[in-house]
Design a protein around this motif. Structure first.
Motif, PDB file in Angstrom:
ATOM      1  N   UNK A  83       0.829  -1.200   0.000  1.00 15.00           N
ATOM      2  CA  UNK A  83       0.000   0.000   0.000  1.00 15.00           C
ATOM      3  C   UNK A  83       0.864   1.251   0.000  1.00 15.00           C
ATOM      4  N   UNK A  84       0.321   2.317  -0.568  1.00 12.07           N
ATOM      5  CA  UNK A  84       1.003   3.601  -0.516  1.00 12.07           C
ATOM      6  C   UNK A  84       1.208   4.004   0.939  1.00 12.07           C
ATOM      7  N   UNK A  89      -0.451   5.718   6.576  1.00  7.90           N
ATOM      8  CA  UNK A  89      -0.231   6.599   7.727  1.00  7.90           C
ATOM      9  C   UNK A  89      -1.459   7.460   8.011  1.00  7.90           C
ATOM     10  N   UNK A  90      -2.116   7.940   6.971  1.00  9.49           N
ATOM     11  CA  UNK A  90      -3.325   8.739   7.164  1.00  9.49           C
ATOM     12  C   UNK A  90      -4.428   7.899   7.815  1.00  9.49           C
ATOM     13  N   UNK A 100     -12.618   7.990  12.447  1.00  9.40           N
ATOM     14  CA  UNK A 100     -11.636   7.099  11.814  1.00  9.40           C
ATOM     15  C   UNK A 100     -12.013   6.768  10.374  1.00  9.40           C
ATOM     16  N   UNK A 101     -11.010   6.611   9.543  1.00  8.90           N
ATOM     17  CA  UNK A 101     -11.237   6.256   8.145  1.00  8.90           C
ATOM     18  C   UNK A 101     -11.422   4.755   8.004  1.00  8.90           C
ATOM     19  N   UNK A 163      -0.613  -1.083  12.961  1.00  6.54           N
ATOM     20  CA  UNK A 163      -0.259  -1.236  11.548  1.00  6.54           C
ATOM     21  C   UNK A 163      -1.514  -1.664  10.799  1.00  6.54           C
ATOM     22  N   UNK A 164      -1.436  -1.690   9.504  1.00  5.23           N
ATOM     23  CA  UNK A 164      -2.584  -2.075   8.690  1.00  5.23           C
ATOM     24  C   UNK A 164      -2.977  -3.518   9.017  1.00  5.23           C
TER      25      UNK A 164
END
Length: 566
Positions: A83-84, A89-90, A100-101, A163-164
């Motif tokens: 991932x970018x 981070x965003x 939250x996104x 983390x993701x």
């Protein structure tokens, strides 16, 4: 002759069947949000600075059409680092807020065109992000699996997300028809050729071994497997081996016999023990340039490349001289008849040989083809050798000057302001463009490149302001700066232009200083000005090489200061 051969071969790209119209990439590696690039039928040359995303575009195409990244099926190799990094981070930062996104996703879409046929019909539909019209294409997505919603919600509530959460992700690989696909039922086949890769296993290059294996038919594989077994038996029957095995079996280790032998555990064990030779020399001992040519040539000729409609070629110039590179380019083009070719390069020689009209400039997640420029600018760059064009987009910032003397003086001014560092050491390129400032600025404007122009006024401020009207005042671009001396100077010499670099340098210093630097003894400024005008490059070179520092006109120091400040 070689150039004529290449040009005639390039004309052979006609009558292509299926081809890639364009690809969109969202949140994959260097590409944040949605990125799009279109391709023409024949050769496409992607040029951009490091980290511009050239390799990622090839990887994305290959991934969407094969499911494979770095030689492995991505479905089994998911990682946060696909991932970018900014998007990740965003997302993580948003988890610390009241809003939250959602977990980010990767989406790669390959839009395909061609004459209608049953194979294309199977991948036709509206399962893409460009409206409701039916299109041909493939979509590869890495996204959050909603079946894990409850577990994910508990993880968020516990505040344990550092983390993701990639374990909650899944791969969705579909045609635009929304039907699931595999590489077997995708009609467009890619061949990815990266001659820079060198992975060794038991001393043999894995890339070469794989190509040799793919080039063999079933009968060939059976025959070589049988020959390999025969060698094993001969090895076991050797008296020295028998003696060693007798010693090993005599050790008090187990009640079962122990022997050394040749690996025959799998049906294709012969693959791991074979070594590729070129003219009786092991492949990994030959020169890197020869390795590059052999790898690319074998890849172009093996079965998968013959089936492929799209050839993806990563920096063919690696390790090659111009002569060898010319040979390789000729092979690429000659063997790629009726295939689409997408090449990445930093090399102007590659760009020139494969055609500047096929050039796709890549910078700041924007793309530009030279033939998208105004007609006059396109024709201008077609006549150049391509070198300066590539320099413009392969640096972090460019300073454009008129001639060689200006280039030398500006470089020295930068060195004096930066403890002797050349601009290029900070990835700032000072480029002499003659009178073609506006041609280069058109590219800089379209690609949002950072560019500073240092120019003479020749005593006509109105002409300068009219020439650069699109880049001054209220129309000024954030990425483009125009520097010139706003003061018009005059002097006693008739028909002498006091508003070029040389008189401005004398004005910023004095007669004694420049006499000393040039090794002259002129008693008045007139004689020195005439000398400087007649010997522009020689005087600029002496300034560049002199041990002492001098003063520079304000428009030069301002430009150097602005470039260095960023």
């Amino acid at each position: 002759m070689a150039q004529l051969v290449l040009e005639s071969l390039l004309l052979s790209f006609k009558g292509l069947g299926m081809r890639i119209d364009k690809i969109t990439i969202e949140n994959f590696k260097s590409f944040k949000d949605r990125f799009e690039v279109s391709f023409n039928d024949g050769v496409n040359i992607l040029v951009g600075n490091n980290e511009a995303g050239k390799s990622t575009i090839l990887e994305a195409i290959h991934l969407a059409l094969t499911g494979v990244l770095n030689g492995r099926f991505l479905r089994n190799e998911l990682s946060q680092y696909l991932f970018n990094i900014d998007v990740v981070e965003e997302y993580l930062d948003s988890l610390k807020t009241a809003e939250p996104k959602s977990p980010p996703s990767i989406c790669i879409q390959v839009f395909i065109s061609g004459e209608a046929c049953p194979a294309l019909g199977q991948i036709e539909g509206s399962g893409h992000d460009e409206g409701t019209d039916a299109r041909y294409g493939i979509k590869y997505a890495v996204e959050f699996d909603p079946s894990y919603s409850a577990a994910y919600a508990a993880l968020i509530d516990a505040g344990d997300v550092q983390s993701l959460p990639i374990e909650y992700y899944t791969v969705k690989w579909t045609a635009f028809s929304r039907d699931a696909v595999t590489s077997r039922n995708i009609p467009l086949k890619p061949a990815l050729i990266d001659s820079s890769l060198a992975r060794y296993q038991n001393g043999s290059d894995v890339f070469i071994s794989r190509i040799v294996r793919d080039a063999l038919g079933d009968e060939d594989k059976v025959a070589i497997s049988q020959a390999h077994r025969k060698l094993r038996q001969e090895f076991m029957d050797d008296e020295s081996v028998k003696a060693v095995n007798a010693k090993i079996s005599g050790k008090d280790v187990t009640n079962k016999p122990i022997q050394i032998s040749v690996d025959m555990a799998t049906q294709n064990a012969w693959e791991a023990s074979l070594m590729t030779y070129l003219d009786r020399v092991p492949f990994h001992y030959i020169g890197k340039g020869e390795q590059s040519i052999v790898k690319a040539s074998l890849a172009l000729s093996h079965n998968k490349a013959e089936e492929a409609s799209v050839l993806l070629i990563e920096e063919p110039e690696n390790h090659l001289s111009h002569a060898k590179l010319n040979e390789l380019l000729a092979r690429i083009v000659s063997r790629a008849d009726s295939k689409q070719v997408i090449v990445t390069t930093h090399n102007s020689f590659v760009a020139n040989k494969l055609g500047l009209n096929n050039l796709v400039l890549l910078s700041n997640q924007a793309t530009l083809r030279l033939n998208d420029l105004s007609e006059d600018t396109f024709r201008f760059f077609q006549k150049l050798n391509g070198y300066d064009t590539l320099r413009l987009i392969l640096c972090d910032r460019a300073i454009l000057v008129e001639g060689d003397s200006d280039e030398l003086v500006v470089q020295r001014a930068y060195m004096d302001a930066n403890e002797g560092k050349l601009p290029i050491e900070d990835n700032i390129d000072v480029i002499s463009v003659k009178l073609a400032f506006l041609r280069f600025l058109e590219i800089a404007d379209r690609l949002n490149l950072k560019v500073d122009v240092i120019t003479d006024t020749d005593g006509d401020l109105d002409a300068i302001e009219k020439k650069y009207d699109h880049y001054l005042g209220e129309k000024k671009k954030d990425n483009i700066n125009i520097y010139y001396d706003g003061e018009i100077d005059e002097g006693p010499l008739e028909e002498f232009n006091y508003n070029t670099l040389e008189p401005k340098l004398l004005k910023a210093n004095d007669l004694a200083t420049l006499n000393r630097i040039f090794g002259k003894a002129y008693e008045n400024e007139n004689g020195l000005l005439i000398h400087m005008k007649a010997n522009k490059t020689e005087c600029a070179l002496k300034i560049f090489e002199v041990d002492e520092s001098i003063n520079y006109p304000a428009f030069i120091t301002n430009a150097v200061g602005a470039a260095n400040a960023e």
